[in-house]
Every structure is written in C-alpha cells, then in structure tokens.
Write a protein that holds these residues in place. Structure first.
Motif, PDB file in Angstrom:
ATOM      1  N   ARG A  58      29.281 -21.590 -13.837  1.00 38.40           N
ATOM      2  CA  ARG A  58      29.605 -23.007 -13.704  1.00 38.40           C
ATOM      3  C   ARG A  58      31.095 -23.169 -13.455  1.00 38.40           C
ATOM      4  NH1 ARG A  58      24.724 -22.994 -13.867  1.00 38.40           N
ATOM      5  NH2 ARG A  58      23.362 -24.358 -15.052  1.00 38.40           N
ATOM      6  N   VAL A  59      31.449 -24.116 -12.601  1.00 37.05           N
ATOM      7  CA  VAL A  59      32.843 -24.437 -12.306  1.00 37.05           C
ATOM      8  C   VAL A  59      33.014 -25.941 -12.473  1.00 37.05           C
ATOM      9  CG1 VAL A  59      34.628 -24.474 -10.513  1.00 37.05           C
ATOM     10  CG2 VAL A  59      33.125 -22.487 -10.733  1.00 37.05           C
ATOM     11  N   ALA A  60      34.044 -26.335 -13.219  1.00 32.02           N
ATOM     12  CA  ALA A  60      34.365 -27.747 -13.422  1.00 32.02           C
ATOM     13  C   ALA A  60      35.485 -28.135 -12.467  1.00 32.02           C
ATOM     14  CB  ALA A  60      34.791 -27.993 -14.862  1.00 32.02           C
ATOM     15  N   VAL A  61      35.305 -29.262 -11.762  1.00 35.13           N
ATOM     16  CA  VAL A  61      36.280 -29.704 -10.762  1.00 35.13           C
ATOM     17  C   VAL A  61      36.777 -31.094 -11.141  1.00 35.13           C
ATOM     18  CG1 VAL A  61      36.692 -30.124  -8.311  1.00 35.13           C
ATOM     19  CG2 VAL A  61      35.088 -28.335  -9.012  1.00 35.13           C
ATOM     20  N   THR A  62      38.087 -31.241 -11.165  1.00 31.75           N
ATOM     21  CA  THR A  62      38.706 -32.510 -11.549  1.00 31.75           C
ATOM     22  C   THR A  62      38.790 -33.463 -10.360  1.00 31.75           C
ATOM     23  OG1 THR A  62      40.999 -31.939 -10.972  1.00 31.75           O
ATOM     24  CG2 THR A  62      40.214 -31.272 -13.168  1.00 31.75           C
ATOM     25  N   PRO A  63      38.948 -34.751 -10.637  1.00 29.06           N
ATOM     26  CA  PRO A  63      39.365 -35.665  -9.574  1.00 29.06           C
ATOM     27  C   PRO A  63      40.825 -35.351  -9.249  1.00 29.06           C
ATOM     28  CG  PRO A  63      39.238 -36.821 -11.680  1.00 29.06           C
ATOM     29  CD  PRO A  63      38.742 -35.427 -11.919  1.00 29.06           C
ATOM     30  N   PRO A  64      41.382 -35.914  -8.178  1.00 30.34           N
ATOM     31  CA  PRO A  64      42.797 -35.680  -7.869  1.00 30.34           C
ATOM     32  C   PRO A  64      43.698 -36.106  -9.034  1.00 30.34           C
ATOM     33  CG  PRO A  64      41.694 -36.643  -5.988  1.00 30.34           C
ATOM     34  CD  PRO A  64      40.724 -36.711  -7.132  1.00 30.34           C
ATOM     35  N   LEU A  65      44.674 -35.244  -9.342  1.00 27.69           N
ATOM     36  CA  LEU A  65      45.609 -35.479 -10.438  1.00 27.69           C
ATOM     37  C   LEU A  65      47.036 -35.371  -9.914  1.00 27.69           C
ATOM     38  CD1 LEU A  65      43.911 -33.051 -12.996  1.00 27.69           C
ATOM     39  CD2 LEU A  65      43.661 -35.551 -12.924  1.00 27.69           C
ATOM     40  N   PRO A  66      47.970 -36.163 -10.441  1.00 30.98           N
ATOM     41  CA  PRO A  66      49.359 -36.050 -10.001  1.00 30.98           C
ATOM     42  C   PRO A  66      49.972 -34.753 -10.492  1.00 30.98           C
ATOM     43  CG  PRO A  66      49.171 -37.616 -11.815  1.00 30.98           C
ATOM     44  CD  PRO A  66      47.778 -37.196 -11.456  1.00 30.98           C
ATOM     45  N   GLY A  67      50.797 -34.148  -9.626  1.00 27.32           N
ATOM     46  CA  GLY A  67      51.397 -32.874 -10.004  1.00 27.32           C
ATOM     47  C   GLY A  67      52.722 -32.626  -9.329  1.00 27.32           C
ATOM     48  N   ALA A  68      53.052 -31.367  -9.158  1.00 32.38           N
ATOM     49  CA  ALA A  68      54.337 -30.925  -8.610  1.00 32.38           C
ATOM     50  C   ALA A  68      54.572 -31.476  -7.209  1.00 32.38           C
ATOM     51  CB  ALA A  68      54.395 -29.398  -8.593  1.00 32.38           C
ATOM     52  N   ARG A  69      55.841 -31.625  -6.897  1.00 34.13           N
ATOM     53  CA  ARG A  69      56.309 -32.081  -5.582  1.00 34.13           C
ATOM     54  C   ARG A  69      55.787 -33.477  -5.243  1.00 34.13           C
ATOM     55  NH1 ARG A  69      54.356 -26.606  -3.722  1.00 34.13           N
ATOM     56  NH2 ARG A  69      52.791 -27.822  -2.618  1.00 34.13           N
ATOM     57  N   GLY A  70      55.346 -34.242  -6.251  1.00 34.49           N
ATOM     58  CA  GLY A  70      54.834 -35.588  -6.005  1.00 34.49           C
ATOM     59  C   GLY A  70      53.498 -35.600  -5.305  1.00 34.49           C
ATOM     60  N   GLU A  71      52.811 -34.463  -5.286  1.00 35.41           N
ATOM     61  CA  GLU A  71      51.510 -34.360  -4.626  1.00 35.41           C
ATOM     62  C   GLU A  71      50.377 -34.506  -5.623  1.00 35.41           C
ATOM     63  OE1 GLU A  71      51.011 -31.217  -1.626  1.00 35.41           O
ATOM     64  OE2 GLU A  71      53.117 -30.727  -1.984  1.00 35.41           O
ATOM     65  N   PRO A 185      43.875 -40.776 -20.773  1.00 38.08           N
ATOM     66  CA  PRO A 185      42.631 -41.259 -20.165  1.00 38.08           C
ATOM     67  C   PRO A 185      42.306 -40.497 -18.876  1.00 38.08           C
ATOM     68  CG  PRO A 185      44.085 -43.086 -20.746  1.00 38.08           C
ATOM     69  CD  PRO A 185      44.877 -41.831 -20.929  1.00 38.08           C
ATOM     70  N   ALA A 186      41.047 -40.149 -18.727  1.00 41.93           N
ATOM     71  CA  ALA A 186      40.616 -39.424 -17.530  1.00 41.93           C
ATOM     72  C   ALA A 186      40.563 -40.368 -16.334  1.00 41.93           C
ATOM     73  CB  ALA A 186      39.244 -38.807 -17.772  1.00 41.93           C
ATOM     74  N   PRO A 187      41.060 -39.932 -15.182  1.00 42.64           N
ATOM     75  CA  PRO A 187      41.001 -40.761 -13.976  1.00 42.64           C
ATOM     76  C   PRO A 187      39.600 -40.793 -13.357  1.00 42.64           C
ATOM     77  CG  PRO A 187      42.015 -38.677 -13.457  1.00 42.64           C
ATOM     78  CD  PRO A 187      41.754 -38.677 -14.935  1.00 42.64           C
ATOM     79  N   GLY A 188      38.686 -40.095 -13.948  1.00 40.12           N
ATOM     80  CA  GLY A 188      37.304 -40.012 -13.462  1.00 40.12           C
ATOM     81  C   GLY A 188      36.634 -38.822 -14.116  1.00 40.12           C
ATOM     82  N   PRO A 189      35.341 -38.680 -13.939  1.00 40.03           N
ATOM     83  CA  PRO A 189      34.637 -37.546 -14.545  1.00 40.03           C
ATOM     84  C   PRO A 189      34.929 -36.249 -13.792  1.00 40.03           C
ATOM     85  CG  PRO A 189      33.146 -38.791 -13.192  1.00 40.03           C
ATOM     86  CD  PRO A 189      34.446 -39.561 -13.193  1.00 40.03           C
ATOM     87  N   LEU A 190      34.608 -35.151 -14.437  1.00 44.42           N
ATOM     88  CA  LEU A 190      34.607 -33.866 -13.756  1.00 44.42           C
ATOM     89  C   LEU A 190      33.321 -33.772 -12.972  1.00 44.42           C
ATOM     90  CD1 LEU A 190      35.700 -31.430 -16.622  1.00 44.42           C
ATOM     91  CD2 LEU A 190      37.131 -32.448 -14.853  1.00 44.42           C
ATOM     92  N   ARG A 191      33.287 -32.880 -11.986  1.00 48.59           N
ATOM     93  CA  ARG A 191      32.036 -32.525 -11.319  1.00 48.59           C
ATOM     94  C   ARG A 191      31.771 -31.072 -11.647  1.00 48.59           C
ATOM     95  NH1 ARG A 191      30.133 -36.602  -8.494  1.00 48.59           N
ATOM     96  NH2 ARG A 191      28.377 -35.451  -7.663  1.00 48.59           N
ATOM     97  N   ILE A 192      30.525 -30.762 -11.875  1.00 46.51           N
ATOM     98  CA  ILE A 192      30.138 -29.396 -12.202  1.00 46.51           C
ATOM     99  C   ILE A 192      29.421 -28.779 -11.009  1.00 46.51           C
ATOM    100  CG2 ILE A 192      28.588 -27.987 -13.627  1.00 46.51           C
ATOM    101  CD1 ILE A 192      31.045 -28.752 -15.089  1.00 46.51           C
ATOM    102  N   GLY A 193      29.841 -27.561 -10.674  1.00 49.12           N
ATOM    103  CA  GLY A 193      29.176 -26.807  -9.623  1.00 49.12           C
ATOM    104  C   GLY A 193      28.555 -25.559 -10.217  1.00 49.12           C
ATOM    105  N   ALA A 194      27.512 -25.093  -9.592  1.00 50.62           N
ATOM    106  CA  ALA A 194      26.813 -23.898 -10.077  1.00 50.62           C
ATOM    107  C   ALA A 194      26.552 -22.933  -8.953  1.00 50.62           C
ATOM    108  CB  ALA A 194      25.483 -24.290 -10.716  1.00 50.62           C
ATOM    109  N   VAL A 195      26.606 -21.660  -9.298  1.00 55.11           N
ATOM    110  CA  VAL A 195      26.229 -20.612  -8.350  1.00 55.11           C
ATOM    111  C   VAL A 195      24.728 -20.704  -8.160  1.00 55.11           C
ATOM    112  CG1 VAL A 195      26.146 -18.119  -7.977  1.00 55.11           C
ATOM    113  CG2 VAL A 195      28.119 -19.156  -9.136  1.00 55.11           C
ATOM    114  N   ASP A 196      24.277 -20.664  -6.909  1.00 55.89           N
ATOM    115  CA  ASP A 196      22.825 -20.706  -6.640  1.00 55.89           C
ATOM    116  C   ASP A 196      22.177 -19.382  -6.927  1.00 55.89           C
ATOM    117  OD1 ASP A 196      22.336 -23.328  -5.944  1.00 55.89           O
ATOM    118  OD2 ASP A 196      23.009 -23.001  -3.889  1.00 55.89           O
TER     119      ASP A 196
END
Length: 196
Positions: A58-71, A185-196
């Motif tokens: 399983r892999v958890a993926v975040t919504p876009p988050l603010p980070g380095a270089r203003g990206e 506060p979370a900017p949105g939920p995570l999405r979960i991906g799975a290996v088939d």
C-alpha cells in the motif's frame, strides 16, 4: 470533530516527493497511475499512513502541500517503495516534473535520496551504516547534503561518510518537504494505492 489532521512520517519508511508544476497537472491520482498502483480511494491521514507503514503493498499519497522553493509537492509514502527503489528518472519523465526519492531505516542505517528533473537523474546517494558502505553516488552534492556532512567528491578508498536518519529529513526539507514536520488541518484526504 470531523476535521482530519495531517500526521508526520518518515522513520523506517520510503517516500517520493513530486513537484506540482504551474497549472497543477500532477495530482494524487496521476501519481498512483504513474506508479502502476490501483487507486483504492480516499482515506483519513492516520489510517492511510498506518496502512502504508504496516503493509508492503500500500502507498499513501498526499494532496499537494506547500514546500521548498515556494512550490507545491505531492508525497507518496510506503514501505513498498523501500526495495526496489522506484525509477525516479522514469517517473520524472512520465509526470513531466521533478521527482525525488527518500528512504531511511534506522535498524540497518539504510539512507538514500535521489533527484530527477525532466527525466534525467541529477543526484543519487545511498548509504548503509551497518556496513559503512556508500551504495550509490551520482552527481554533485548540494548545500543541504554538504551540511549533512557529505564531501564534495567521493573517492571510495579515501572517503569516510557518516549519515543518519536526521540527515535524510534535512535533505528532504531543503529539496521539497520534511515529512516529519507535517501537522495541522489536512488540506484533503490521502489516497491509497495498492499493488495489483
């Protein structure tokens, strides 16, 4: 009381940081597709991170988050990304943006980071403290890596390297996001991906 909150992660974990180009063409769904994972849908942060940490598929993926270089950055975390390491250059080419990879495991003192831009690998470093072996070295270390104690050049017979889990987080914070610092506060939920 229904508001989800972000949770930090990083120890004994591997993760990707994917830059979101102007126009937001990189989404959590696009990241799951590029990784070849089946999208299992949204999940609360703590539940998603627990799944990513406790399972190898399983892999958890975040919504876009603010980070380095203003990206903005989308992070994808999971123990399944530890071995084998993802092809960051291939992912960078497929997503058309910068992709970074980080892994750390304090038991074996395995510490890795890689960075690819526009499909080209520009930096790679790997170290196993248990054996004192530098397992990969490509490109020139940047300021954050130098602050972590890496030399400007690596000569296998002449260079001693000592890197810790904290150094991986320091490099991640300078390049994109230190995932141990995620709170609030979370900017949105995570999405979960799975290996088939």
């Amino acid at each position: 009381m229904d508001t989800d909150v972000m949770a930090g992660f990083g120890g004994k974990q591997a993760w990707l940081a994917i830059a979101v180009p102007p126009g937001g063409a990189v989404s959590p769904e696009a990241v799951l597709a590029a990784l070849g994972l089946r999208d299992l849908g949204p999940v609360r942060w703590r539940d998603g991170l627990d799944l990513a940490y406790l399972t190898g598929d399983r892999v958890a993926v975040t919504p876009p988050l603010p980070g380095a270089r203003g990206e903005s950055w989308v992070l994808a975390a999971g123990r399944g990304l530890m071995t084998p390491a993802p092809d960051v250059a291939g992912l960078s080419a497929a997503l058309g943006t910068e992709v970074q990879y980080f892994a750390t495991h304090r038991v074996t003192e395995l510490h890795r980071w890689q960075r690819a831009v526009k499909g080209d690998l520009v930096r790679a470093f790997g170290y196993v403290g248990q054996t004192g072996e530098v397992t990969s070295w490509f490109g020139e270390p940047g300021p954050a890596e130098r602050e972590a104690g890496l030399p400007g050049e690596f000569e296998p017979e002449e260079t001693t390297v000592l890197v810790s889990e904290r150094d991986v987080f320091r490099v991640a914070g300078a390049w994109s996001i230190d995932p141990t610092t995620l709170t609030g506060p979370a900017p949105g939920p995570l999405r979960i991906g799975a290996v088939d």
